[in-house]
Design an enzyme around this catalytic site. Structure first.
Site, PDB file in Angstrom:
ATOM      1  N   GLY A 150     -10.939 -25.498  23.384  1.00  0.00           N
ATOM      2  CA  GLY A 150     -11.701 -25.639  22.155  1.00  0.00           C
ATOM      3  C   GLY A 150     -11.101 -24.776  21.064  1.00  0.00           C
ATOM      4  O   GLY A 150     -10.383 -23.810  21.339  1.00  0.00           O
ATOM      5  N   GLN A 173     -10.025 -20.376  13.267  1.00  0.00           N
ATOM      6  CA  GLN A 173      -8.992 -19.795  14.140  1.00  0.00           C
ATOM      7  C   GLN A 173      -7.582 -20.156  13.678  1.00  0.00           C
ATOM      8  O   GLN A 173      -6.610 -19.528  14.109  1.00  0.00           O
ATOM      9  CB  GLN A 173      -9.218 -20.223  15.590  1.00  0.00           C
ATOM     10  CG  GLN A 173     -10.478 -19.602  16.195  1.00  0.00           C
ATOM     11  CD  GLN A 173     -10.685 -20.040  17.621  1.00  0.00           C
ATOM     12  OE1 GLN A 173     -11.227 -21.102  17.871  1.00  0.00           O
ATOM     13  NE2 GLN A 173     -10.215 -19.249  18.578  1.00  0.00           N
ATOM     14  N   CYS A 186     -11.134 -17.061  24.908  1.00  0.00           N
ATOM     15  CA  CYS A 186     -10.985 -17.515  23.526  1.00  0.00           C
ATOM     16  C   CYS A 186      -9.523 -17.375  23.124  1.00  0.00           C
ATOM     17  O   CYS A 186      -8.905 -16.345  23.416  1.00  0.00           O
ATOM     18  CB  CYS A 186     -11.870 -16.652  22.630  1.00  0.00           C
ATOM     19  SG  CYS A 186     -11.769 -17.072  20.882  1.00  0.00           S
ATOM     20  N   LEU A 187      -8.993 -18.382  22.438  1.00  0.00           N
ATOM     21  CA  LEU A 187      -7.579 -18.313  22.029  1.00  0.00           C
ATOM     22  C   LEU A 187      -7.338 -17.177  21.034  1.00  0.00           C
ATOM     23  O   LEU A 187      -6.203 -16.743  20.871  1.00  0.00           O
ATOM     24  CB  LEU A 187      -7.125 -19.648  21.436  1.00  0.00           C
ATOM     25  CG  LEU A 187      -7.013 -20.811  22.440  1.00  0.00           C
ATOM     26  CD1 LEU A 187      -6.576 -22.079  21.721  1.00  0.00           C
ATOM     27  CD2 LEU A 187      -6.052 -20.488  23.574  1.00  0.00           C
ATOM     28  N   HIS A 192     -19.946 -21.680  21.963  1.00  0.00           N
ATOM     29  CA  HIS A 192     -18.872 -20.712  21.715  1.00  0.00           C
ATOM     30  C   HIS A 192     -18.185 -21.017  20.383  1.00  0.00           C
ATOM     31  O   HIS A 192     -18.001 -20.123  19.546  1.00  0.00           O
ATOM     32  CB  HIS A 192     -17.853 -20.772  22.873  1.00  0.00           C
ATOM     33  CG  HIS A 192     -16.637 -19.928  22.669  1.00  0.00           C
ATOM     34  ND1 HIS A 192     -16.364 -18.798  23.422  1.00  0.00           N
ATOM     35  CD2 HIS A 192     -15.609 -20.024  21.775  1.00  0.00           C
ATOM     36  CE1 HIS A 192     -15.235 -18.254  22.986  1.00  0.00           C
ATOM     37  NE2 HIS A 192     -14.750 -18.978  21.994  1.00  0.00           N
ATOM     38  N   GLU A 193     -17.814 -22.284  20.190  1.00  0.00           N
ATOM     39  CA  GLU A 193     -17.097 -22.657  18.962  1.00  0.00           C
ATOM     40  C   GLU A 193     -17.998 -22.547  17.731  1.00  0.00           C
ATOM     41  O   GLU A 193     -17.532 -22.158  16.648  1.00  0.00           O
ATOM     42  CB  GLU A 193     -16.527 -24.080  19.059  1.00  0.00           C
ATOM     43  CG  GLU A 193     -15.550 -24.315  20.200  1.00  0.00           C
ATOM     44  CD  GLU A 193     -14.406 -23.315  20.274  1.00  0.00           C
ATOM     45  OE1 GLU A 193     -14.041 -22.726  19.246  1.00  0.00           O
ATOM     46  OE2 GLU A 193     -13.888 -23.108  21.387  1.00  0.00           O
ATOM     47  N   HIS A 209     -18.010 -19.217  16.107  1.00  0.00           N
ATOM     48  CA  HIS A 209     -16.866 -18.965  15.206  1.00  0.00           C
ATOM     49  C   HIS A 209     -17.206 -19.356  13.763  1.00  0.00           C
ATOM     50  O   HIS A 209     -16.737 -18.728  12.819  1.00  0.00           O
ATOM     51  CB  HIS A 209     -15.632 -19.757  15.650  1.00  0.00           C
ATOM     52  CG  HIS A 209     -14.885 -19.150  16.801  1.00  0.00           C
ATOM     53  ND1 HIS A 209     -14.246 -17.937  16.719  1.00  0.00           N
ATOM     54  CD2 HIS A 209     -14.659 -19.591  18.065  1.00  0.00           C
ATOM     55  CE1 HIS A 209     -13.661 -17.670  17.867  1.00  0.00           C
ATOM     56  NE2 HIS A 209     -13.892 -18.657  18.714  1.00  0.00           N
TER      57      HIS A 209
HETATM   58 CO    CO Z   1     -13.146 -18.826  20.624  1.00  0.00          CO
END
Ligand code: CO
Length: 176
Positions: free
Chosen positions: A45, A50, A99-100, A141-142, A145
């Site tokens: 995701g 990001q 998380c990336l 989660h996303e 952000h």
């Molecule tokens: Co993340």
């Protein structure tokens, strides 16, 4: 095109993303780039912030089991959520998240088990999705952000302190 993914504690990750108003070629190019960028880092995701774009956009693509025993994430399986709103959330689930923007760090996080989300697709058409599995966790989660929040903010005080100390050391050692 693969874009650079911002890494914690980049200040831009704290921005509150704005609503998308134009469902045009620029938006489609961004969505396509987000997919390429997520795949390049083996993520499931990604939120637009990001890649440095403060718009309320997120993508999720949960890998499929493929015959060779590996995984795959065909582009057509990508869920693209624009201006998402959680209209129902209930139950409790603990899941190990990553998380990336916080590469290499994983921790158990508590979230709602079931969510119902209204959103717009890339053409600006209203859609509804409901889930009580991993997808529900990924969406939450996303969506954090979009509010300028990274999952480590949900850690306990002690775990957060330990994380910050280790993260600083990793950055110093050039491992991030
Ligand atoms: Co993340």
């Amino acid at each position: 095109m693969v874009r650079e993914i911002l890494v914690y504690p980049d200040k831009r990750l704290k921005l509150i993303s704005k609503e998308v108003e134009s469902f045009d070629g620029e938006l489609h190019a961004l969505l396509d780039d987000m997919y390429d960028s997520m795949r390049a880092k083996n993520g499931v995701g990604l939120a637009a912030i990001q890649v440095g774009v403060d718009l309320r956009i997120l993508i999720i693509n949960i890998p499929l089991e493929v015959e060779e025993g590996g995984h795959d994430q065909p582009k057509e399986n990508t869920l693209e959520l624009i201006n998402p709103i959680i209209v129902e959330a209930d139950g409790v689930e603990v899941f190990q998240e990553g998380c990336l923007s916080v590469p290499g760090f994983y921790e158990d996080i508590e979230r709602a088990k079931h969510v119902k989300v209204e959103y717009l697709d890339r053409n600006g058409k209203k859609q509804i999705i409901e889930n009580d599995d991993f997808l529900a966790i990924a969406i939450q989660h996303e969506m954090d952000h979009l509010e300028g929040k990274v999952f480590i903010e949900k850690l306990s005080f002690t775990k957060r302190k330990k994380f910050e100390k280790e993260w600083k050391r990793k950055i110093k050692e050039g491992k991030i």
